[in-house]
Motif scaffolding. Structure first.
Motif, PDB file in Angstrom:
ATOM      1  N   TRP A 133       0.823  -1.207   0.000  1.00 43.91           N
ATOM      2  CA  TRP A 133       0.000   0.000   0.000  1.00 43.91           C
ATOM      3  C   TRP A 133       0.862   1.265   0.000  1.00 43.91           C
ATOM      4  O   TRP A 133       0.503   2.264  -0.641  1.00 43.91           O
ATOM      5  N   ALA A 134       2.008   1.236   0.686  1.00 44.76           N
ATOM      6  CA  ALA A 134       2.925   2.393   0.658  1.00 44.76           C
ATOM      7  C   ALA A 134       3.367   2.663  -0.777  1.00 44.76           C
ATOM      8  O   ALA A 134       3.468   3.833  -1.200  1.00 44.76           O
ATOM      9  N   ALA A 135       3.607   1.593  -1.539  1.00 45.48           N
ATOM     10  CA  ALA A 135       4.010   1.754  -2.947  1.00 45.48           C
ATOM     11  C   ALA A 135       2.834   2.231  -3.798  1.00 45.48           C
ATOM     12  O   ALA A 135       3.020   2.989  -4.757  1.00 45.48           O
ATOM     13  N   MET A 136       1.616   1.802  -3.469  1.00 49.49           N
ATOM     14  CA  MET A 136       0.427   2.309  -4.166  1.00 49.49           C
ATOM     15  C   MET A 136       0.280   3.818  -3.901  1.00 49.49           C
ATOM     16  O   MET A 136      -0.030   4.593  -4.823  1.00 49.49           O
ATOM     17  N   GLU A 137       0.524   4.225  -2.673  1.00 49.52           N
ATOM     18  CA  GLU A 137       0.473   5.659  -2.347  1.00 49.52           C
ATOM     19  C   GLU A 137       1.553   6.432  -3.107  1.00 49.52           C
ATOM     20  O   GLU A 137       1.340   7.576  -3.517  1.00 49.52           O
ATOM     21  N   LYS A 138       2.698   5.778  -3.330  1.00 49.13           N
ATOM     22  CA  LYS A 138       3.756   6.427  -4.109  1.00 49.13           C
ATOM     23  C   LYS A 138       3.315   6.626  -5.557  1.00 49.13           C
ATOM     24  O   LYS A 138       3.612   7.663  -6.182  1.00 49.13           O
ATOM     25  N   CYS A 139       2.599   5.635  -6.111  1.00 45.69           N
ATOM     26  CA  CYS A 139       2.040   5.775  -7.470  1.00 45.69           C
ATOM     27  C   CYS A 139       1.180   7.036  -7.546  1.00 45.69           C
ATOM     28  O   CYS A 139       1.218   7.780  -8.535  1.00 45.69           O
ATOM     29  N   LEU A 140       0.406   7.249  -6.502  1.00 46.10           N
ATOM     30  CA  LEU A 140      -0.458   8.433  -6.432  1.00 46.10           C
ATOM     31  C   LEU A 140       0.374   9.704  -6.351  1.00 46.10           C
ATOM     32  O   LEU A 140       0.133  10.675  -7.075  1.00 46.10           O
ATOM     33  N   ASP A 141       1.383   9.692  -5.490  1.00 43.84           N
ATOM     34  CA  ASP A 141       2.264  10.868  -5.319  1.00 43.84           C
ATOM     35  C   ASP A 141       2.978  11.229  -6.614  1.00 43.84           C
ATOM     36  O   ASP A 141       3.207  12.412  -6.897  1.00 43.84           O
ATOM     37  N   LEU A 142       3.339  10.208  -7.395  1.00 47.45           N
ATOM     38  CA  LEU A 142       4.070  10.440  -8.649  1.00 47.45           C
ATOM     39  C   LEU A 142       3.158  10.878  -9.789  1.00 47.45           C
ATOM     40  O   LEU A 142       3.637  11.174 -10.882  1.00 47.45           O
ATOM     41  N   GLY A 143       1.840  10.887  -9.542  1.00 48.74           N
ATOM     42  CA  GLY A 143       0.902  11.305 -10.591  1.00 48.74           C
ATOM     43  C   GLY A 143       0.628  10.242 -11.628  1.00 48.74           C
ATOM     44  O   GLY A 143       0.087  10.538 -12.704  1.00 48.74           O
ATOM     45  N   LEU A 144       0.977   8.970 -11.317  1.00 51.38           N
ATOM     46  CA  LEU A 144       0.731   7.877 -12.259  1.00 51.38           C
ATOM     47  C   LEU A 144      -0.739   7.455 -12.249  1.00 51.38           C
ATOM     48  O   LEU A 144      -1.198   6.767 -13.152  1.00 51.38           O
ATOM     49  N   CYS A 145      -1.452   7.859 -11.182  1.00 52.51           N
ATOM     50  CA  CYS A 145      -2.880   7.574 -11.073  1.00 52.51           C
ATOM     51  C   CYS A 145      -3.529   8.698 -10.274  1.00 52.51           C
ATOM     52  O   CYS A 145      -2.848   9.451  -9.575  1.00 52.51           O
TER      53      CYS A 145
END
Length: 316
Positions: A141-153
């Protein structure tokens, strides 16, 4: 906000009727043609996943529509894809690869497909004995949150999570899941799960809202049920429309999957029919039958789940 959309806890809106692209039988051209047809009919939410094998076809059809300019632009469309179980070790790379296949800069929603972690090589639907790893949901989930932070989703969520697993996730997540996409239809109503999700403002999105007819594990039991057929006759609607409207009436979005033009029109029109209180009460009394039981994740000694009861935490 339009009546055919709902606002998620992350602030974005999702169309209530989505178009599913899961289908191993169909080649890329068939999928692309279906997506073009769906766009013309007004579908604006498209659901895919790495394991479906449809990301490239969906992306190509959408890009053709965007380039044409006469149908839709990227911001008019909501795209959902999913993290496969073999990619829990690196969701950022997995989503980056998904975006390459789609030819998009971002997806609107990225979901953890199953609460299962597999070895990186297990890029196939049914795992083998040696494929399982211990799930560390906090790291995933921390990596999913990183996806969000990076603007990938634009939003992150889960799929196939029980009430207990949703509760566990929201207890530690910095960003709560926006969606839990689960099997839900008039014969598998997910009442407890819907209550838990509502408590945490997690939107429930229904896959197989007609009971998955046409899938190897699916059934026509929902659309053939005498109660559903009787309500359909009463409203001069089809059984499929009644089943879909039931799901919509519960506040859930529904992911419909048919590449047949007439059925696609029929499914889209479900939003326009009206069920009364008596109809809903009758449907809510039907016997329950879960169709996607997940036995394929419970039949190995190395799986963390020794039974489907463990997989669904007793909600089956």
């Amino acid at each position: 906000m339009r009546s055919d959309q709902v606002r998620l806890n992350c602030g974005i809106t999702i169309p209530m009727v989505g178009f599913g692209t899961y289908s191993y039988q169909n080649d890329r051209k068939t999928t692309e043609e279906a997506v073009h047809m769906a766009l013309k009919m007004g579908y604006r939410h498209f659901d895919t996943a790495k394991i479906y094998g449809s990301e490239a076809a969906l992306g190509n059809a959408l890009k053709e529509a965007f380039d044409n300019g006469s149908v839709v632009d990227r911001e008019d469309v909501f795209i959902t894809s999913k993290l496969w179980s073999a990619d829990h070790h690196d969701p950022v790379s997995a989503l980056t690869n998904t975006l390459k296949k789609l030819g998009m800069e971002y997806v609107d929603m990225y979901l953890v497909h199953w609460p299962v972690k597999l070895k990186p090589w297990a890029s196939y639907p049914v795992p083998n004995e040696e494929d399982y790893e211990k799930l560390d949901l906090e790291s995933t989930w921390a990596a999913m949150e990183k996806c969000l932070d990076l603007g990938l989703c634009r939003g992150i969520g889960v799929s196939n999570f029980s009430s207990k697993k949703i509760q566990h996730l929201v207890d530690f997540a910095s960003v709560p899941p926006a969606i839990n996409q689960v099997e839900m239809h008039p014969m598998w109503r997910q009442e407890k799960l819907r209550e838990i999700c509502e408590d945490h403002k997690v939107h429930v999105s229904a896959y197989s809202p007609l009971g998955g007819p046409g899938n190897a594990w699916g059934s026509t039991a929902v659309v053939e049920h005498p109660v559903i057929q009787s309500i359909a006759r009463k409203h001069r609607a089809t059984p499929a429309q009644v089943a879909l409207k039931w799901g919509l009436s519960k506040g859930s979005s529904v992911i419909v999957k048919s590449f047949n033009g007439e059925r696609m029109k029929e499914n889209k029109a479900a939003f326009d029919i009206t069920l009364d209180t008596v109809d809903i009460k009758e449907i809510d009394k039907l016997e329950e039958w879960k169709l996607m039981r997940g036995e394929f994740l419970c039949n190995h000694t190395t799986s963390p789940y020794k039974s489907i009861q463990q997989l669904w935490d007793g909600e089956i």
